[in-house]
Design a protein around this motif. Structure first.
Motif, PDB file in Angstrom:
ATOM      1  N   LEU A  25       0.792  -1.233   0.000  1.00 54.18           N
ATOM      2  CA  LEU A  25       0.000   0.000   0.000  1.00 54.18           C
ATOM      3  C   LEU A  25       0.825   1.283   0.000  1.00 54.18           C
ATOM      4  N   HIS A  26       2.047   1.244   0.499  1.00 54.64           N
ATOM      5  CA  HIS A  26       2.901   2.430   0.609  1.00 54.64           C
ATOM      6  C   HIS A  26       2.262   3.509   1.474  1.00 54.64           C
ATOM      7  N   ASP A  27       1.503   3.092   2.485  1.00 51.79           N
ATOM      8  CA  ASP A  27       0.823   4.032   3.365  1.00 51.79           C
ATOM      9  C   ASP A  27       0.582   3.333   4.702  1.00 51.79           C
ATOM     10  N   GLU A  28       1.164   3.877   5.768  1.00 50.22           N
ATOM     11  CA  GLU A  28       1.072   3.240   7.082  1.00 50.22           C
ATOM     12  C   GLU A  28      -0.366   3.178   7.606  1.00 50.22           C
ATOM     13  N   ALA A  29      -1.119   4.248   7.415  1.00 49.98           N
ATOM     14  CA  ALA A  29      -2.500   4.266   7.910  1.00 49.98           C
ATOM     15  C   ALA A  29      -3.353   3.232   7.176  1.00 49.98           C
ATOM     16  N   ARG A  70      -7.296  -2.811  -1.699  1.00 49.98           N
ATOM     17  CA  ARG A  70      -7.242  -1.391  -1.328  1.00 49.98           C
ATOM     18  C   ARG A  70      -6.375  -0.611  -2.313  1.00 49.98           C
ATOM     19  N   TRP A  71      -5.240  -1.180  -2.678  1.00 47.43           N
ATOM     20  CA  TRP A  71      -4.342  -0.513  -3.619  1.00 47.43           C
ATOM     21  C   TRP A  71      -5.031  -0.313  -4.962  1.00 47.43           C
ATOM     22  N   ARG A  72      -5.740  -1.324  -5.443  1.00 49.34           N
ATOM     23  CA  ARG A  72      -6.451  -1.218  -6.726  1.00 49.34           C
ATOM     24  C   ARG A  72      -7.521  -0.125  -6.664  1.00 49.34           C
ATOM     25  N   ARG A  73      -8.227  -0.045  -5.539  1.00 46.51           N
ATOM     26  CA  ARG A  73      -9.246   1.008  -5.402  1.00 46.51           C
ATOM     27  C   ARG A  73      -8.632   2.399  -5.471  1.00 46.51           C
ATOM     28  N   THR A  74      -7.468   2.583  -4.869  1.00 45.70           N
ATOM     29  CA  THR A  74      -6.842   3.913  -4.916  1.00 45.70           C
ATOM     30  C   THR A  74      -6.355   4.236  -6.317  1.00 45.70           C
ATOM     31  N   ALA A 144     -22.537   4.721   2.676  1.00 49.57           N
ATOM     32  CA  ALA A 144     -23.293   5.688   1.879  1.00 49.57           C
ATOM     33  C   ALA A 144     -22.635   7.066   1.942  1.00 49.57           C
ATOM     34  N   VAL A 145     -22.105   7.417   3.100  1.00 51.42           N
ATOM     35  CA  VAL A 145     -21.399   8.699   3.240  1.00 51.42           C
ATOM     36  C   VAL A 145     -20.152   8.697   2.370  1.00 51.42           C
ATOM     37  N   ARG A 146     -19.384   7.590   2.419  1.00 50.29           N
ATOM     38  CA  ARG A 146     -18.181   7.495   1.592  1.00 50.29           C
ATOM     39  C   ARG A 146     -18.521   7.569   0.107  1.00 50.29           C
ATOM     40  N   MET A 147     -19.619   6.947  -0.288  1.00 49.90           N
ATOM     41  CA  MET A 147     -20.038   6.980  -1.688  1.00 49.90           C
ATOM     42  C   MET A 147     -20.372   8.406  -2.110  1.00 49.90           C
ATOM     43  N   GLN A 148     -21.133   9.126  -1.294  1.00 50.84           N
ATOM     44  CA  GLN A 148     -21.485  10.510  -1.609  1.00 50.84           C
ATOM     45  C   GLN A 148     -20.242  11.394  -1.658  1.00 50.84           C
ATOM     46  N   LEU A 149     -19.317  11.174  -0.744  1.00 50.35           N
ATOM     47  CA  LEU A 149     -18.066  11.925  -0.714  1.00 50.35           C
ATOM     48  C   LEU A 149     -17.245  11.652  -1.967  1.00 50.35           C
ATOM     49  N   SER A 150     -17.192  10.412  -2.364  1.00 45.27           N
ATOM     50  CA  SER A 150     -16.457  10.034  -3.577  1.00 45.27           C
ATOM     51  C   SER A 150     -17.070  10.683  -4.815  1.00 45.27           C
ATOM     52  N   ARG A 151     -18.375  10.659  -4.901  1.00 47.25           N
ATOM     53  CA  ARG A 151     -19.057  11.282  -6.044  1.00 47.25           C
ATOM     54  C   ARG A 151     -18.830  12.796  -6.063  1.00 47.25           C
TER      55      ARG A 151
END
Length: 164
Positions: A25-29, A70-74, A144-151
């Protein structure tokens, strides 16, 4: 007894698991989140885990797959924070020009987003709330919040790229 095997394995090998996830992932979090997700995925299967070796193998496989997902999603939808748009404003001594760029970003947010998207974006970017806190406030599911934020971010990003 199976619970103890799973907990002991995760505790004993946590640094190794984190290193595996961080490498992908190259990301600690994000790596830490992948570890927690892996543990949560394995917990319902704890009664079928008989040995520490089995727990280790399942954990490594699960962490690896979750990290790759997760990496593919980013890669598909890169994170675009509202502050990135402001940061891309040219560094200039001309205050009027800088304010015009900022006004354009605000105009995009105000004109392009729905009321719900705008509210979620402001609560996330300006107020620093988590998606879970926003979901609780709005009586929505965190997904649903994440989806709205992404859009919302996608809409701003597309309009911003057309104008810049």
């Amino acid at each position: 007894m199976s619970e103890a095997i799973l907990i002991d394995t995760f505790t004993r090998l946590r640094q190794r698991f984190r290193a595996l996830a961080s490498h992908i992932l190259h990301d600690e979090a994000e790596a830490e989140d992948a570890l927690q997700d892996a543990f949560c995925r394995l917990w319902p299967r704890r009664e079928t885990i008989d040995t520490p070796e089995m727990a280790k193998a399942l954990a490594i496989t699960t962490i690896r797959h979750l990290s790759i997902d997760r990496w593919r999603r980013t890669q598909q939808t890169p994170h675009f924070a509202l502050n990135e748009a402001v940061d891309s404003i040219p560094d200039t001594d001309d205050t009027a020009e800088r304010e015009a760029w900022i006004a354009e970003v605000v105009r995009l947010v105000e004109s392009r987003l729905t009321d719900l998207q705008r509210h979620i974006l402001y609560r996330k970017e300006y107020d620093g709330l988590t998606c879970e806190a926003i979901a609780q406030e709005l009586q929505m599911q965190p997904t649903a919040v994440r989806m709205q934020l992404s859009r919302a971010r996608k809409a701003i990003r597309e309009d911003w790229e057309q104008q810049v």
